[in-house]
Design a protein around this motif. Structure first.
Motif, PDB file in Angstrom:
ATOM      1  N   ALA A 348       0.825  -1.207   0.000  1.00 33.34           N
ATOM      2  CA  ALA A 348       0.000   0.000   0.000  1.00 33.34           C
ATOM      3  C   ALA A 348       0.861   1.261   0.000  1.00 33.34           C
ATOM      4  O   ALA A 348       0.572   2.229  -0.712  1.00 33.34           O
ATOM      5  N   THR A 349       1.923   1.248   0.770  1.00 38.22           N
ATOM      6  CA  THR A 349       2.821   2.405   0.831  1.00 38.22           C
ATOM      7  C   THR A 349       3.475   2.650  -0.523  1.00 38.22           C
ATOM      8  O   THR A 349       3.569   3.799  -0.992  1.00 38.22           O
ATOM      9  N   ALA A 350       3.926   1.583  -1.159  1.00 35.04           N
ATOM     10  CA  ALA A 350       4.551   1.722  -2.482  1.00 35.04           C
ATOM     11  C   ALA A 350       3.550   2.232  -3.503  1.00 35.04           C
ATOM     12  O   ALA A 350       3.883   3.069  -4.354  1.00 35.04           O
ATOM     13  N   LYS A 351       2.325   1.753  -3.415  1.00 33.56           N
ATOM     14  CA  LYS A 351       1.327   2.176  -4.391  1.00 33.56           C
ATOM     15  C   LYS A 351       1.006   3.655  -4.250  1.00 33.56           C
ATOM     16  O   LYS A 351       0.844   4.371  -5.249  1.00 33.56           O
ATOM     17  N   VAL A 352       0.914   4.139  -3.030  1.00 35.92           N
ATOM     18  CA  VAL A 352       0.669   5.565  -2.807  1.00 35.92           C
ATOM     19  C   VAL A 352       1.807   6.384  -3.411  1.00 35.92           C
ATOM     20  O   VAL A 352       1.578   7.375  -4.114  1.00 35.92           O
ATOM     21  N   ALA A 353       3.044   5.968  -3.151  1.00 35.36           N
ATOM     22  CA  ALA A 353       4.199   6.712  -3.654  1.00 35.36           C
ATOM     23  C   ALA A 353       4.234   6.732  -5.178  1.00 35.36           C
ATOM     24  O   ALA A 353       4.476   7.779  -5.799  1.00 35.36           O
ATOM     25  N   ALA A 354       3.998   5.574  -5.807  1.00 39.18           N
ATOM     26  CA  ALA A 354       4.037   5.492  -7.273  1.00 39.18           C
ATOM     27  C   ALA A 354       2.915   6.317  -7.898  1.00 39.18           C
ATOM     28  O   ALA A 354       3.109   6.962  -8.936  1.00 39.18           O
ATOM     29  N   THR A 355       1.741   6.294  -7.275  1.00 37.00           N
ATOM     30  CA  THR A 355       0.609   7.058  -7.805  1.00 37.00           C
ATOM     31  C   THR A 355       0.866   8.555  -7.720  1.00 37.00           C
ATOM     32  O   THR A 355       0.657   9.294  -8.686  1.00 37.00           O
ATOM     33  N   GLU A 356       1.325   9.009  -6.572  1.00 37.72           N
ATOM     34  CA  GLU A 356       1.496  10.447  -6.366  1.00 37.72           C
ATOM     35  C   GLU A 356       2.595  11.031  -7.241  1.00 37.72           C
ATOM     36  O   GLU A 356       2.414  12.085  -7.855  1.00 37.72           O
ATOM     37  N   PRO A 395      -9.569   3.647  -5.326  1.00 38.48           N
ATOM     38  CA  PRO A 395      -9.281   5.010  -4.882  1.00 38.48           C
ATOM     39  C   PRO A 395      -8.114   5.104  -3.903  1.00 38.48           C
ATOM     40  O   PRO A 395      -8.029   4.350  -2.923  1.00 38.48           O
ATOM     41  N   LEU A 396      -7.219   6.056  -4.165  1.00 35.00           N
ATOM     42  CA  LEU A 396      -6.038   6.240  -3.333  1.00 35.00           C
ATOM     43  C   LEU A 396      -6.423   6.626  -1.904  1.00 35.00           C
ATOM     44  O   LEU A 396      -5.724   6.256  -0.947  1.00 35.00           O
ATOM     45  N   ALA A 397      -7.522   7.342  -1.738  1.00 32.55           N
ATOM     46  CA  ALA A 397      -7.935   7.783  -0.407  1.00 32.55           C
ATOM     47  C   ALA A 397      -8.129   6.605   0.544  1.00 32.55           C
ATOM     48  O   ALA A 397      -7.824   6.701   1.745  1.00 32.55           O
ATOM     49  N   TYR A 398      -8.616   5.476   0.013  1.00 30.32           N
ATOM     50  CA  TYR A 398      -8.847   4.319   0.871  1.00 30.32           C
ATOM     51  C   TYR A 398      -7.553   3.592   1.207  1.00 30.32           C
ATOM     52  O   TYR A 398      -7.453   2.955   2.259  1.00 30.32           O
ATOM     53  N   LYS A 399      -6.568   3.681   0.318  1.00 29.31           N
ATOM     54  CA  LYS A 399      -5.244   3.144   0.649  1.00 29.31           C
ATOM     55  C   LYS A 399      -4.622   3.966   1.779  1.00 29.31           C
ATOM     56  O   LYS A 399      -4.038   3.418   2.717  1.00 29.31           O
ATOM     57  N   LEU A 400      -4.741   5.277   1.683  1.00 28.72           N
ATOM     58  CA  LEU A 400      -4.194   6.138   2.724  1.00 28.72           C
ATOM     59  C   LEU A 400      -4.915   5.909   4.052  1.00 28.72           C
ATOM     60  O   LEU A 400      -4.293   5.941   5.125  1.00 28.72           O
ATOM     61  N   ARG A 401      -6.217   5.656   4.005  1.00 28.99           N
ATOM     62  CA  ARG A 401      -6.956   5.377   5.239  1.00 28.99           C
ATOM     63  C   ARG A 401      -6.455   4.088   5.888  1.00 28.99           C
ATOM     64  O   ARG A 401      -6.295   4.023   7.116  1.00 28.99           O
ATOM     65  N   GLU A 402      -6.193   3.065   5.077  1.00 27.10           N
ATOM     66  CA  GLU A 402      -5.672   1.809   5.625  1.00 27.10           C
ATOM     67  C   GLU A 402      -4.316   2.018   6.286  1.00 27.10           C
ATOM     68  O   GLU A 402      -4.053   1.481   7.375  1.00 27.10           O
ATOM     69  N   ILE A 403      -3.451   2.779   5.622  1.00 22.62           N
ATOM     70  CA  ILE A 403      -2.133   3.043   6.192  1.00 22.62           C
ATOM     71  C   ILE A 403      -2.272   3.852   7.479  1.00 22.62           C
ATOM     72  O   ILE A 403      -1.604   3.577   8.489  1.00 22.62           O
ATOM     73  N   GLY A 404      -3.157   4.856   7.460  1.00 24.94           N
ATOM     74  CA  GLY A 404      -3.371   5.676   8.648  1.00 24.94           C
ATOM     75  C   GLY A 404      -3.942   4.883   9.801  1.00 24.94           C
ATOM     76  O   GLY A 404      -3.574   5.089  10.970  1.00 24.94           O
ATOM     77  N   GLU A 405      -4.835   3.957   9.494  1.00 25.17           N
ATOM     78  CA  GLU A 405      -5.429   3.128  10.540  1.00 25.17           C
ATOM     79  C   GLU A 405      -4.369   2.276  11.220  1.00 25.17           C
ATOM     80  O   GLU A 405      -4.353   2.134  12.445  1.00 25.17           O
ATOM     81  N   TRP A 406      -3.459   1.730  10.416  1.00 21.01           N
ATOM     82  CA  TRP A 406      -2.377   0.940  11.017  1.00 21.01           C
ATOM     83  C   TRP A 406      -1.447   1.842  11.823  1.00 21.01           C
ATOM     84  O   TRP A 406      -0.995   1.483  12.917  1.00 21.01           O
ATOM     85  N   THR A 407      -1.167   3.033  11.299  1.00 20.35           N
ATOM     86  CA  THR A 407      -0.264   3.941  11.988  1.00 20.35           C
ATOM     87  C   THR A 407      -0.778   4.297  13.381  1.00 20.35           C
ATOM     88  O   THR A 407      -0.016   4.340  14.356  1.00 20.35           O
ATOM     89  N   LEU A 408      -2.088   4.519  13.491  1.00 12.86           N
ATOM     90  CA  LEU A 408      -2.665   4.930  14.766  1.00 12.86           C
ATOM     91  C   LEU A 408      -3.011   3.763  15.673  1.00 12.86           C
ATOM     92  O   LEU A 408      -2.821   3.823  16.894  1.00 12.86           O
ATOM     93  N   THR A 409      -3.545   2.683  15.112  1.00 14.89           N
ATOM     94  CA  THR A 409      -4.089   1.589  15.932  1.00 14.89           C
ATOM     95  C   THR A 409      -3.349   0.282  15.793  1.00 14.89           C
ATOM     96  O   THR A 409      -3.689  -0.692  16.469  1.00 14.89           O
ATOM     97  N   GLN A 410      -2.341   0.235  14.880  1.00 13.38           N
ATOM     98  CA  GLN A 410      -1.586  -0.997  14.619  1.00 13.38           C
ATOM     99  C   GLN A 410      -2.495  -2.119  14.112  1.00 13.38           C
ATOM    100  O   GLN A 410      -2.238  -3.301  14.336  1.00 13.38           O
ATOM    101  N   ARG A 411      -3.567  -1.753  13.405  1.00 18.24           N
ATOM    102  CA  ARG A 411      -4.486  -2.729  12.837  1.00 18.24           C
ATOM    103  C   ARG A 411      -4.163  -2.908  11.361  1.00 18.24           C
ATOM    104  O   ARG A 411      -4.162  -1.954  10.589  1.00 18.24           O
ATOM    105  N   TYR A 412      -3.880  -4.152  10.974  1.00 19.04           N
ATOM    106  CA  TYR A 412      -3.536  -4.427   9.582  1.00 19.04           C
ATOM    107  C   TYR A 412      -4.759  -4.270   8.675  1.00 19.04           C
ATOM    108  O   TYR A 412      -5.893  -4.446   9.127  1.00 19.04           O
ATOM    109  N   PRO A 413      -4.544  -3.960   7.390  1.00 17.29           N
ATOM    110  CA  PRO A 413      -5.667  -3.885   6.457  1.00 17.29           C
ATOM    111  C   PRO A 413      -6.441  -5.213   6.418  1.00 17.29           C
ATOM    112  O   PRO A 413      -5.837  -6.296   6.406  1.00 17.29           O
ATOM    113  N   THR A 414      -7.757  -5.117   6.419  1.00 18.09           N
ATOM    114  CA  THR A 414      -8.588  -6.319   6.328  1.00 18.09           C
ATOM    115  C   THR A 414      -8.481  -6.894   4.916  1.00 18.09           C
ATOM    116  O   THR A 414      -8.701  -6.181   3.935  1.00 18.09           O
ATOM    117  N   PRO A 415      -8.132  -8.181   4.792  1.00 12.49           N
ATOM    118  CA  PRO A 415      -8.001  -8.757   3.434  1.00 12.49           C
ATOM    119  C   PRO A 415      -9.298  -8.655   2.638  1.00 12.49           C
ATOM    120  O   PRO A 415     -10.385  -8.957   3.147  1.00 12.49           O
TER     121      PRO A 415
END
Length: 419
Positions: A348-356, A395-415
């Motif tokens: 997810a992190t790589a995808k955000v970087a490549a997209t932006e 949508p990139l916004a949902y990738k960023l939300r997943e990364i942010g959720e892990w950053t704050l709560t240490q919860r991995y993206p739901t498969p």
């Protein structure tokens, strides 16, 4: 040579020619040298790049280029050697996706999705299923297409003794035209669960529409597949272990995301190379700049510095994610949810970087290339169109939300099929 072919062919192939193997056209007296898959891809990419602009205008199916991929052996590169393939790991396969995507993002896309479909039968199916399909793919140079699209629920399935019937439609079916095999899905009419199967594209009842006419990715044939009472045998259903049923099976969406990331990165690199060529060879310095060449303009130099830093960051993140994916793939059924989650974050992190950075270059390339770069025959806008078309499907916004959720709560993206 017509102006359009001359300018566009030169710009698209600049990077590829510099990085192509030395023996692209060996003479008869030179001993045969075994090429690596990446060298084969680089050689093909030189040819693909020279026609990419013209084919973007045409749309439709890149038949000659797909046939070149068939005869190259690259369609079997991710298949293990024991089953007739080249035995490449995913980092190597994704490097080829990016190389082809740099020449023509449509070809990188359908090539990557071909290998995603092969991975699908490996991850969702039983050993007798995937071993047989791997061997036949390598032997017959099969191209696999996509008709899965879990968000499109118009296809339903009814059960009969020993087989099932699939009926309905699937949209965004990349690479379905000119394929030998399809991964298809339908909702069980009774249980409501998603069923995934591997079937021949030519089976009775399957109709692949030529209705893809979007602004970008114009030669991916990502149109509609219609299923009209298609008979699917039970042994063609991928139910052991089935879709997203184990941490290992849940690697499938992460591979899809990595393929997209490498495609996006290829688009950004291609836009960068085209802009650089035009800045150096065609653009003129602004009349108040006080410099003699655009390459001496400090504002232009600063923008290229930003482009390069962004690309380098995206490349490093993308390659790191591919290496982590390979390590997870090697774990097979021993893979844990946490290990899978770490890969999901890296991807997810790589995808955000490549997209932006891709959007930044595809938009700002005209600032450094000048007004003449907007000439219609060059079709330099295709880089933005290709990236814009593809990124809207996730949508990139949902990738960023997943990364942010892990950053704050240490919860991995739901498969899911998208994370």
């Amino acid at each position: 040579m017509p102006l359009r072919k001359q300018l566009c062919g030169d710009m698209n192939s600049t990077y590829l020619q510099q990085n192509a193997p030395l023996s692209v056209l060996p003479d008869e007296e030179t001993p045969a040298i075994t090429e690596t898959p990446l060298q084969i891809a680089q050689r093909l990419a030189v040819a693909f790049a020279t026609t990419a602009t013209e084919r973007d205008a045409q749309g439709g199916t890149p038949k000659a280029e797909r046939d070149a991929l068939r005869t190259s052996g690259l369609l079997a590169m991710s298949i293990p050697v024991t089953h007739g393939g080249s035995g490449a790991n995913w980092r190597q396969t994704l490097d080829v996706v990016r190389t082809l995507g740099r020449a023509d993002s449509s070809l990188g896309h359908v090539f990557g999705f071909h290998h995603l479909m092969l991975a699908t039968v490996r991850l969702f199916g039983s050993p007798p299923q995937w071993r047989s399909w791997f061997e036949q793919t390598a032997r017959h140079q099969w191209f696999w297409g996509n008709a899965l699209n879990p968000l499109d629920e118009r296809a339903v399935s009814h059960s009969y003794a020993g087989w099932r019937e699939f009926s309905g439609q699937k949209s965004f079916c990349s690479g379905a035209l000119d394929s030998e095999m399809l991964i298809v899905s339908a909702r069980d009419a009774d249980a409501g669960t998603l069923l995934v199967a591997a079937v021949p594209t030519g089976r009775t009842g399957i109709s692949v529409g030529e209705d893809w006419n979007n602004i970008g990715q114009r030669q991916t044939d990502s149109g509609t597949v219609t299923l009209e009472k298609v008979r699917v045998e039970n042994h063609e259903l991928l139910t052991e272990p089935g879709p997203l049923s184990t941490p290992f099976a849940c690697l499938r969406p992460l591979l899809a995301q990595l393929i997209l990331t490498n495609t996006y990165l290829g688009i950004g690199e291609s836009a960068f190379n085209d802009a650089r060529h035009y800045t150096l060879h065609e653009a003129r310095p602004w009349h108040t700049s006080g410099v003699q060449t655009t390459s001496a303009d400090p504002y232009i130099l600063g923008q290229y510095g930003e482009f390069w830093a962004g690309l380098e960051a995206a490349r490093l993140l993308t390659d790191r994610a591919a290496d982590r994916f390979d390590a997870a793939w090697a774990r097979e059924d021993a893979l844990t949810e946490a290990e899978r989650g770490e890969v999901a974050l890296a991807v997810a992190t790589a995808k955000v970087a490549a997209t932006e950075i891709g959007f930044s270059i595809c938009t700002r390339m005209f600032d450094v290339a000048g007004a003449r770069a907007t000439h219609g025959a060059l079709r330099l806008d295709r880089h933005w169109r290709n990236l814009r078309t593809h990124t809207l499907h996730d949508p990139l916004a949902y990738k960023l939300r997943e990364i942010g959720e892990w950053t704050l709560t240490q919860r991995y993206p739901t498969p899911s099929f998208y994370s």
